[in-house]
Design an enzyme around this catalytic site. Structure first.
Site, PDB file in Angstrom:
ATOM      1  N   LYS A  99      19.000 -28.782  49.693  1.00  0.00           N
ATOM      2  CA  LYS A  99      18.428 -27.504  50.111  1.00  0.00           C
ATOM      3  C   LYS A  99      18.173 -26.730  48.835  1.00  0.00           C
ATOM      4  O   LYS A  99      19.104 -26.221  48.246  1.00  0.00           O
ATOM      5  CB  LYS A  99      19.436 -26.737  50.960  1.00  0.00           C
ATOM      6  CG  LYS A  99      19.573 -27.313  52.344  1.00  0.00           C
ATOM      7  CD  LYS A  99      20.463 -26.397  53.163  1.00  0.00           C
ATOM      8  CE  LYS A  99      20.876 -27.104  54.438  1.00  0.00           C
ATOM      9  NZ  LYS A  99      22.196 -26.748  54.895  1.00  0.00           N
ATOM     10  N   SER A 100      16.962 -26.652  48.427  1.00  0.00           N
ATOM     11  CA  SER A 100      16.695 -25.830  47.235  1.00  0.00           C
ATOM     12  C   SER A 100      16.652 -24.396  47.709  1.00  0.00           C
ATOM     13  O   SER A 100      16.041 -23.524  47.158  1.00  0.00           O
ATOM     14  CB  SER A 100      15.385 -26.227  46.570  1.00  0.00           C
ATOM     15  OG  SER A 100      14.412 -26.478  47.537  1.00  0.00           O
ATOM     16  N   CYS A 101      17.398 -24.171  48.688  1.00  0.00           N
ATOM     17  CA  CYS A 101      17.648 -23.055  49.567  1.00  0.00           C
ATOM     18  C   CYS A 101      16.994 -21.731  49.265  1.00  0.00           C
ATOM     19  O   CYS A 101      16.440 -21.511  48.220  1.00  0.00           O
ATOM     20  CB  CYS A 101      19.131 -22.850  49.715  1.00  0.00           C
ATOM     21  SG  CYS A 101      20.028 -22.945  48.189  1.00  0.00           S
ATOM     22  N   ILE A 102      17.204 -20.993  50.215  1.00  0.00           N
ATOM     23  CA  ILE A 102      17.336 -19.599  50.515  1.00  0.00           C
ATOM     24  C   ILE A 102      16.185 -18.742  50.006  1.00  0.00           C
ATOM     25  O   ILE A 102      16.239 -17.958  49.177  1.00  0.00           O
ATOM     26  CB  ILE A 102      18.703 -19.027  50.070  1.00  0.00           C
ATOM     27  CG1 ILE A 102      19.199 -19.710  48.872  1.00  0.00           C
ATOM     28  CG2 ILE A 102      19.604 -18.911  51.248  1.00  0.00           C
ATOM     29  CD1 ILE A 102      20.407 -20.421  48.688  1.00  0.00           C
TER      30      ILE A 102
END
Lengths: 102, 414
Positions: A99-102
């Site tokens: 998740k290169s997340c957010i």
């Protein structure tokens, strides 16, 4: 959902990522790599070992992490796994897509 | 007398000072805030400054004004945190002992992380808008810019306010339209992600807007270097994107203090328990806002929700009670889409941004994931809310720290 990989029934998500790492073995990895047109060499396995290690320690994976890994530089990582190297390498390694997340 | 020490007087630190001063007995506890900067910036305003929507005066005030009476305020640079000795050393050599430490030192841009970014083109035709200086320099550039290729670019995740670069692209479209020069500007949005946003549901809605506004998308772009001589950015797969004007979001990193003190991860963020906000290594150190490594957005709304929960947990910690594992990653962001409209998203660790109404279930007046004018007015009103309610730790009516599922059409993230 289920998918037959290397003659084994494996649980995967919609994007083909394994949902249970216990079902993974090197043969499964090789088979998934084949689908991505990648022939795994010793160098690939070194990277996969590194990814497994990070994953089991619950450490998030990122391009920055690769840069600092000491295992491989980012340029070579792209050469080994052309296209989206983190996405492809984790797919082959049987671990979740980062998740290169957010 | 025991000491609570708060490092940083930004959004999080100021809110914590305001919450704690109301809750703690003055005879038992002394609260101290340390921050080296005199000015408190309204950072959401940096998005509007380049387009002359806000003036410089509207985005800054004296930080001291927001530190409540009864709290000691020290304006000085922090040298080191010494967790084993429960001490913080300031640049002057002064040492402050603490019983409880709250780290709220935020995140900063680090353009040095990418070769060529901070070089000959910096603040000439390469700008950031995440700093006051960058946003102001970019405003001056845009005022006289005659058009060409505008590239809006994200270096790597995570970044503060992950929707801001998209909003910048939308507002740029609107700005050039109003100047009657949209046909002279080609806008490209370049991101290391798969799509416009980090959450698939919102990405769909936002992708549609990019198309509608004729903004090109380059995804999965992991920048290797900037070539300021030839005006292009180059990624590890040798993909090149040319620019005449590059508006980039540099790598975001936690404060260098965290690195010096050996308390951070690769990006100087403090490993923090994601539901309690206690640091993972030291039980009397807590972290809040952008300084943590939480898998939540680095945004003021998140800090606001965290502050309520952290206050409870500090009171529990003082009483020796178990901490509440309550923080759910709740984030709530307005997304400016240009032409006086905005959309609103509300999400947490486990739930994607959804459609629905906010904050009152079924009523609104704000609409989630839908572009409209009232959302834009909400965003504009937020500046007042920020200075007058949020920083002072006042409850915002109807908005709870944990996400409400009422009135929303949600799907669980797998």
């Amino acid at each position: 959902m289920k998918k037959i990989i290397a003659n084994k029934e494996i649980d995967v998500n919609e994007e083909g990522y394994l949902t249970d790492f216990n079902q993974w073995d090197r043969e499964v990895g090789e088979c998934i790599a084949g689908d991505c047109d990648i022939k795994l060499t010793d160098r690939h396995w070194e990277v996969i070992d590194y990814l497994h290690d990070r994953h089991h320690k619950d450490e998030p994976l990122s391009i920055r992490g690769i840069k600092k890994s000491g295992v491989i530089d980012v340029k070579e990582f792209y050469n080994l796994f052309p296209g989206g190297p983190l996405k492809k390498a984790t797919l082959i390694a049987g671990i979740p897509k980062p998740k290169s997340c957010i | 007398m025991k000491n609570i020490l708060i490092l940083g007087a930004g959004t999080s630190g100021t809110m914590m000072a305001n919450h704690l001063v109301k809750e703690l007995d003055k005879n038992d506890w002394s609260i101290t805030v340390v921050d080296q900067y005199q000015t408190h910036y309204y950072q959401p305003g940096f998005l509007f400054l380049p387009f002359d929507i806000y003036t410089t005066k509207q985005v800054k005030k004296k930080g001291k004004k927001f530190i409540p009476k009864g709290v000691n305020y020290i304006q000085e640079k922090i040298e080191l945190i010494l967790p084993k000795e429960n001490k913080v050393k300031l640049a002057s050599g002064t040492e402050i002992n603490y019983d409880i430490l709250i780290v709220a030192t935020g995140t900063k841009t680090a353009p040095d992380e990418i070769e060529g970014m901070n070089g000959s083109g910096w603040y000439k035709n390469i700008f950031d808008f995440y700093t006051y200086e960058g946003a102001k320099a970019l405003r001056n550039k845009l005022r006289e810019w005659e058009g060409g290729k505008l590239v809006v670019h994200i270096t790597e995740m995570p970044i503060k306010c992950p929707v801001a670069p998209l909003e910048f692209a939308f507002l740029a479209d609107s700005y050039f339209k109003h100047k009657g020069m949209r046909d002279k500007v080609e806008i490209t949005y370049v991101t290391p992600l798969d799509g416009a946003f980090t959450k698939p549901k919102a990405t769909e809605a936002l992708h549609y807007l990019l198309e509608k506004k004729n903004i090109k998308e380059v995804t999965n772009f992991n920048i290797e270097r900037v070539d300021p001589e030839n005006n292009k950015i180059i990624d590890y797969a040798d993909v090149e994107v040319e620019y005449d004007l590059l508006v980039t979001v540099p790598t975001n990193m936690g404060d260098a203090l965290i690195e010096r003190s050996g308390l951070g991860d690769d990006l100087n963020y403090i490993p923090t328990h994601k539901a309690t906000l206690q640091s993972k290594e030291h039980e009397n150190i807590f972290a809040i806002g952008d300084a943590t490594n939480l898998p939540a957005s680095k945004a003021g709304s998140v800090a606001h929700f965290e502050a309520e929960i952290l206050t409870d947990n500090i009171l529990r910690y003082i009483k020796g009670e178990p901490l509440k594992e309550e923080f759910d990653g709740h984030s709530n962001c307005f997304i400016e889409t240009g032409d006086g409209k905005a959309l609103l998203i509300d999400f947490n660790y486990t739930h994607e941004p959804v459609e629905g109404s906010f904050p009152l279930p079924g009523i609104g007046p704000l609409k989630l994931l839908k572009e409209n004018r009232i959302n834009h007015m909400g965003k504009m009103a937020f500046r007042w809310v920020y200075w007058n309610m949020l920083l002072k730790g006042r409850q915002i009516p109807f908005v709870s720290a944990t996400m409400s599922e009422k009135g929303k059409h949600y799907e669980e993230v797998k």
